[in-house]
Design a protein around this motif. Sequence first.
Motif, PDB file in Angstrom:
ATOM      1  N   SER A  17       5.893   0.977   3.280  1.00 23.81           N
ATOM      2  CA  SER A  17       5.542   1.474   4.182  1.00 23.81           C
ATOM      3  C   SER A  17       5.414   3.551   4.321  1.00 23.81           C
ATOM      4  O   SER A  17       5.063   3.401   6.098  1.00 23.81           O
ATOM      5  CB  SER A  17       6.626   0.904   5.290  1.00 23.81           C
ATOM      6  OG  SER A  17       7.631   0.894   4.807  1.00 23.81           O
ATOM      7  N   SER A  18       5.820   4.030   3.557  1.00 19.97           N
ATOM      8  CA  SER A  18       5.887   5.478   3.888  1.00 19.97           C
ATOM      9  C   SER A  18       5.680   5.936   2.296  1.00 19.97           C
ATOM     10  O   SER A  18       6.163   5.217   1.419  1.00 19.97           O
ATOM     11  CB  SER A  18       7.697   5.751   4.279  1.00 19.97           C
ATOM     12  OG  SER A  18       8.181   5.527   3.664  1.00 19.97           O
ATOM     13  N   GLY A  19       5.936   7.158   1.707  1.00 16.99           N
ATOM     14  CA  GLY A  19       6.000   8.511   1.339  1.00 16.99           C
ATOM     15  C   GLY A  19       5.214   7.926  -0.276  1.00 16.99           C
ATOM     16  O   GLY A  19       3.748   7.504   0.392  1.00 16.99           O
ATOM     17  N   ILE A  20       5.477   7.420  -1.060  1.00 23.28           N
ATOM     18  CA  ILE A  20       5.029   7.134  -1.932  1.00 23.28           C
ATOM     19  C   ILE A  20       3.977   5.942  -2.372  1.00 23.28           C
ATOM     20  O   ILE A  20       2.892   5.576  -2.370  1.00 23.28           O
ATOM     21  CB  ILE A  20       5.788   7.282  -3.263  1.00 23.28           C
ATOM     22  CG1 ILE A  20       6.034   8.090  -3.487  1.00 23.28           C
ATOM     23  CG2 ILE A  20       4.864   6.794  -4.810  1.00 23.28           C
ATOM     24  CD1 ILE A  20       6.898   8.774  -4.623  1.00 23.28           C
ATOM     25  N   GLY A  21       5.182   4.730  -1.443  1.00 23.51           N
ATOM     26  CA  GLY A  21       4.159   3.137  -1.825  1.00 23.51           C
ATOM     27  C   GLY A  21       3.427   3.345  -0.306  1.00 23.51           C
ATOM     28  O   GLY A  21       1.940   2.726  -0.930  1.00 23.51           O
ATOM     29  N   ALA A  22       2.898   4.295   0.350  1.00 28.31           N
ATOM     30  CA  ALA A  22       1.857   4.368   1.168  1.00 28.31           C
ATOM     31  C   ALA A  22       0.579   5.288   1.115  1.00 28.31           C
ATOM     32  O   ALA A  22      -0.606   4.183   0.986  1.00 28.31           O
ATOM     33  CB  ALA A  22       2.480   4.536   2.589  1.00 28.31           C
ATOM     34  N   ALA A  23       1.098   5.872   0.549  1.00 29.12           N
ATOM     35  CA  ALA A  23      -0.150   6.713  -0.195  1.00 29.12           C
ATOM     36  C   ALA A  23      -0.204   5.843  -1.961  1.00 29.12           C
ATOM     37  O   ALA A  23      -2.154   5.739  -1.701  1.00 29.12           O
ATOM     38  CB  ALA A  23       0.975   7.611  -0.889  1.00 29.12           C
ATOM     39  N   ALA A  24       0.416   4.732  -2.483  1.00 26.50           N
ATOM     40  CA  ALA A  24      -0.169   4.101  -3.718  1.00 26.50           C
ATOM     41  C   ALA A  24      -0.958   2.813  -2.449  1.00 26.50           C
ATOM     42  O   ALA A  24      -2.017   2.450  -3.248  1.00 26.50           O
ATOM     43  CB  ALA A  24       1.220   3.440  -3.957  1.00 26.50           C
ATOM     44  N   ALA A  25      -0.749   2.541  -1.106  1.00 27.54           N
ATOM     45  CA  ALA A  25      -1.839   1.684  -0.598  1.00 27.54           C
ATOM     46  C   ALA A  25      -3.246   2.119  -0.396  1.00 27.54           C
ATOM     47  O   ALA A  25      -3.902   1.290  -0.798  1.00 27.54           O
ATOM     48  CB  ALA A  25      -1.244   1.378   0.239  1.00 27.54           C
TER      49      ALA A  25
END
Length: 254
Positions: A17-25
């Motif tokens: 939902s944010s940070g590295i995870g959202a960028a990864a998405a």
Amino acid sequence: MTSQLLLDKVVLITGASSGIGAAAARVFAREGAIVVLAARRKDRLAELVDELRRAGQRAAYVVSDVAVAEQAAQAVEFAVSEYGRLDCAFNNAGIGGDRTPLHLMQDDVYDSVMDINVRGVWNCLRPEIAAMLAGGGGSIVNNSSVAGLVAIPAAAPYIASKHAVVGFTRAAADEYARQGIRVNAIAPGTTRSEITADWFARNPGLEDLVNSLTPQGRSAAPEEIAETAAWLLSDRCPFLTGAVVPVDGGFVNQ
């Protein structure tokens, strides 16, 4: 034109939902993946999935707290039920905890950091590996930290948790290599995410200090970390497993 790294791969991303995870998405979807986003914040997940779909990319989300084993398993089950398989997983969910000397650290900080950063990876690895064994193989990347390779001051639970992620990575890589499952980890340096923004806000001067200790003299954009995870998940590195790749501007190389 270069072929997409993750074309038609079904990829589960935790902490999306944010940070590295959202960028990864965004990065994984751009590289052709079918992304399944998991996190606790439904509103942010829904917004991100809508963004990706409007761009013509394939995405879905499931609300999941990785610290709860049943919810971690349900995220994997959702991916398999929606798309028939799980090819890849990016176990990214994590928290930073407090920056406090070890002898003053409270038990609740230790417990929350360990529950998400360590138990969360444990809870995800088991159903992910089971799904990949059923599907004939796959690739997993765990998000550790440079704190999983070296010590930094006043963050003992966080350091211990990220060292544990490295241990899980190496153990799983060794155990499942002959069954077609690769397991690697990334060790990001300082990254411009919500976690680090919170740390810097509560510790004036810390950002300048950290950047001064990094050979490149800066922190990373979340997308830079996600790009490395995408490569590790892809079929471009089939003989790479059990590795912990620093993405840190040279920090641990000093």
